[in-house]
Design a protein around this motif. Sequence first.
Motif, mmCIF file in Angstrom:
data_model
loop_
_atom_site.group_PDB
_atom_site.id
_atom_site.type_symbol
_atom_site.label_atom_id
_atom_site.label_comp_id
_atom_site.label_asym_id
_atom_site.label_seq_id
_atom_site.Cartn_x
_atom_site.Cartn_y
_atom_site.Cartn_z
ATOM 1 N N ARG A 92 0.936 -1.001 0.203
ATOM 2 C CA ARG A 92 0.523 0.261 -0.155
ATOM 3 C C ARG A 92 1.157 1.480 0.448
ATOM 4 O O ARG A 92 1.993 1.264 0.442
ATOM 5 N N PRO A 93 0.516 2.019 -0.841
ATOM 6 C CA PRO A 93 1.122 3.677 -0.298
ATOM 7 C C PRO A 93 1.422 3.778 1.140
ATOM 8 O O PRO A 93 0.596 3.408 2.223
ATOM 9 N N ALA A 94 2.389 4.331 0.959
ATOM 10 C CA ALA A 94 2.704 6.076 2.223
ATOM 11 C C ALA A 94 1.496 6.944 2.839
ATOM 12 O O ALA A 94 0.798 6.869 2.102
ATOM 13 N N PHE A 95 1.228 6.471 4.658
ATOM 14 C CA PHE A 95 0.989 7.491 4.960
ATOM 15 C C PHE A 95 1.039 7.815 5.489
ATOM 16 O O PHE A 95 2.635 8.016 6.512
ATOM 17 N N LEU A 96 0.507 8.849 6.264
ATOM 18 C CA LEU A 96 1.245 10.159 7.999
ATOM 19 C C LEU A 96 0.491 10.308 8.868
ATOM 20 O O LEU A 96 -0.477 10.219 8.714
ATOM 21 N N ARG A 97 0.994 9.994 9.555
ATOM 22 C CA ARG A 97 0.031 9.807 10.430
ATOM 23 C C ARG A 97 0.430 11.567 11.861
ATOM 24 O O ARG A 97 1.960 11.781 11.809
ATOM 25 N N VAL A 98 -0.230 11.955 12.006
ATOM 26 C CA VAL A 98 -0.709 13.452 12.821
ATOM 27 C C VAL A 98 -1.337 13.409 13.956
ATOM 28 O O VAL A 98 -2.516 13.123 14.417
ATOM 29 N N ALA A 99 -0.434 14.439 15.021
ATOM 30 C CA ALA A 99 -0.667 13.811 16.053
ATOM 31 C C ALA A 99 -1.227 15.395 16.077
ATOM 32 O O ALA A 99 -0.613 16.762 16.647
ATOM 33 N N VAL A 100 -2.496 16.005 15.584
ATOM 34 C CA VAL A 100 -3.499 17.255 15.437
ATOM 35 C C VAL A 100 -3.186 17.712 16.517
ATOM 36 O O VAL A 100 -4.338 17.713 17.511
ATOM 37 N N PRO A 101 -2.836 19.341 17.180
ATOM 38 C CA PRO A 101 -2.594 19.624 18.052
ATOM 39 C C PRO A 101 -4.142 20.169 18.400
ATOM 40 O O PRO A 101 -5.521 20.999 17.755
ATOM 41 N N SER A 102 -5.186 19.716 19.985
ATOM 42 C CA SER A 102 -5.981 20.162 20.417
ATOM 43 C C SER A 102 -6.506 21.499 19.707
ATOM 44 O O SER A 102 -7.524 22.479 19.634
ATOM 45 N N ASP A 103 -5.599 22.559 20.201
ATOM 46 C CA ASP A 103 -5.419 24.335 20.548
ATOM 47 C C ASP A 103 -4.846 24.727 19.032
ATOM 48 O O ASP A 103 -5.101 25.920 19.153
ATOM 49 N N GLY A 104 -4.795 23.945 17.900
ATOM 50 C CA GLY A 104 -4.203 25.039 16.561
ATOM 51 C C GLY A 104 -5.493 25.172 15.634
ATOM 52 O O GLY A 104 -4.418 26.035 14.777
ATOM 53 N N GLY A 105 -6.133 25.334 15.999
ATOM 54 C CA GLY A 105 -7.211 25.532 14.949
ATOM 55 C C GLY A 105 -7.264 25.191 13.416
ATOM 56 O O GLY A 105 -7.822 25.650 12.837
#
Lengths: 431, 431
Positions: free
Chosen positions: B372-385
Amino acid sequence: MSVPDSDVWNAVETVDRSELIAKQNAVLPERIEKAYVEGGLYRKMYDAAGVSPGDYGSRADLGRLPLVSKDMVRAFRAETGDPYGGLSSGVVPGASISHGSGTSGTPTLQVSSPADRETVADELASMFWMAGAREGTRILTMQNFGVRVELTLPLAAFKIGAVHILPDLGSASVDQLEFLRPEVTWAYPGWLDGLSAAAAKSGRKLDAVLDSLETLWWGGRYLSPLKRSRLQEQVGATIYEMGGMGDVGLHTSSCSAQDGMHIREDLFVVETIDPDSGQPLTDGSPGELVFTSLWDEGMNHVRWRSDDIGMVKSEPCSCGRTSARIFQLGRVWERTVVDGVLVMPGQVDDILYDVTEQDVPFQLVRSADGSRPAFLRVAVPSDGGVSVDDLGATVCSRLGVELEVRATTTEELVGSAGAKYAHKYAQVKDE
Amino acid sequence: MSVPDSDVWNAVETVDRSELIAKQNAVLPERIEKAYVEGGLYRKMYDAAGVSPGDYGSRADLGRLPLVSKDMVRAFRAETGDPYGGLSSGVVPGASISHGSGTSGTPTLQVSSPADRETVADELASMFWMAGAREGTRILTMQNFGVRVELTLPLAAFKIGAVHILPDLGSASVDQLEFLRPEVTWAYPGWLDGLSAAAAKSGRKLDAVLDSLETLWWGGRYLSPLKRSRLQEQVGATIYEMGGMGDVGLHTSSCSAQDGMHIREDLFVVETIDPDSGQPLTDGSPGELVFTSLWDEGMNHVRWRSDDIGMVKSEPCSCGRTSARIFQLGRVWERTVVDGVLVMPGQVDDILYDVTEQDVPFQLVRSADGSRPAFLRVAVPSDGGVSVDDLGATVCSRLGVELEVRATTTEELVGSAGAKYAHKYAQVKDE
């Protein structure tokens, strides 16, 4: 001035004692003045004691100057915020700043000028040279660089044209030694114990791993002549004893005569004092060693209490060096008086080793409240062919005291097998 | 030759490029010959490839010589028992022997001659000088001394007449910094994170603890311009980027122009290659950086694979230095191709920081079996809007690729709060 022997690095090591003492006496007044001018601690203490550098007229006056201890440095730093604790006027261009381990609180900062590093390197080079290091000799130093001698160990090797090796102290050290093939090194008890265990684990003998080794310095614990000879067999190298204080830049080392450790008296004045009263003792009496530095630009150490108990002998050594020799006995807090006789753990260690021909864990147990006399716990070896009563009788007769000796186990003193090395437990304890 | 600027330590840094290249070309033949004669590894490889030092006629031939990697060194050492892995003829008087950390097995031994130490110290002094270090400047180095640069960091400081500080890296470091008052230092992400945490714990702000600091080098991880400016605010000092390979004695550093890291091309030839085919790439193309040392007496590094992915630009820098600049992108194993486009984690880091104005933990997840292709895991900031979808769209559009972006948590990537620092987890992972 005598002609330097082949194992003498610096001609000053064999200079006539009268010349050496004259040199010390010529330098002392300016050292005392410098400490007073540059170091706030000295000014404070001298003023409080009502003495001034100008009061120092001759060597006999040295003992009248206040003693300085590390506790005083800490207190001065806490009180004034002076990071150098009143021992230094600060840094100069080209200076290096290092410090002690800080195990007992804020680390003590140390300043070394470029000239200071040269002096300490010369002192160390004289040790290496005495032990036979020459151009190309491989010198392995395991010293932590975070003490005042930082940089000076390799610099000392380079002065000789030797090769300096800084090993990885990790678990790979046995394998590394086979590649590195050091000819000269030193060891603290723990390192050698650890190396011995690592060698055994990989099915090798220590003298095979250290095959290339010719010289090893032993430091950090009393070493009796008997123990030294046994250790030499185990390691397969000549063993010298060394002592020193990294922060003061002082290094002492035994020589070919193997009879005490020489101190470079062109660099240091050594005194012995009664650790309780602070009163000077005569050479040859065991007491606390006190050092005055004659060379240091960065730091001032005038009558610096070492916390070490030892004896100083200034009669000539058969090796040809004219400098005084130090016979280290232990730490001040280990001093134990039994029947009015000073007993140091190193003496006990020596007797036990002599009788059993092996390391015998022991502990001198003092009375915390003075309600009973000190006694001795001994982990009598099961294969030693000797009873606790016989061991006790020998210890008492050799020390010239009455001392109760009780049997204990190695585990009780040292902990479970392999968990700790024997040098980690206190040989003297208050209970 | 241009007149040295005030921030230029060595006149060679601003020499005409034609002169620099001519100097490299003059030295290269003897370097290749030396490697072949002294280092068994080169002899073996050149013989196997059917090339000899005599085949090297001009710079265009450099790319025809075999590349050398650390794995080859390890294999050669295992095969022959040569402790230096075929990179050195051995030690000379005055040499020092040090080694890498040995984390991946037996440590790689490194030999430095006295002249080698001087060369590396000059390279480091040029960094310090560029950043404004002058006589008396306090330079704090946290570098481990067990790598090839041992001794050269303080030596560099001493060349300038600066003050060298070797701190204790223990828990007392915040308190120590207030005493030590360094003006120049450097930091790896972990150190700064740890210091920041220690400062917060004692109720202080990092810029207050580092009150005296004027210059800080950032090394060990990609640093975007935006991140740099934020970090400058946090630390209260000018931040430069640095890179290097301790064992090769190579150090690169950004300058006042803050546009790439200069490499001393009088000391090293740098090439870029395709890491898979080994074929040379043109300047400006991202690829694996390959270094040839022009000065080393103790070790031979001819076409040494760095494992680093970067770009080399040789056009003049606005700072006045004529040497090429390196733009570091990451490690070879981190290279990820998405839709035929090379994506390095530093680029992702940069975009995430730009959008959210904060450190965003992420992980580029590749397919271990190519299914499968690569994917990205991101810890999206809760206060990042910002939502994961918006973040994903920005990342894809800026990189010019289609990349699935999935939300994750900081804890999942970094571990529980406080247990580890964000730099410890892999930013690229095969699953």
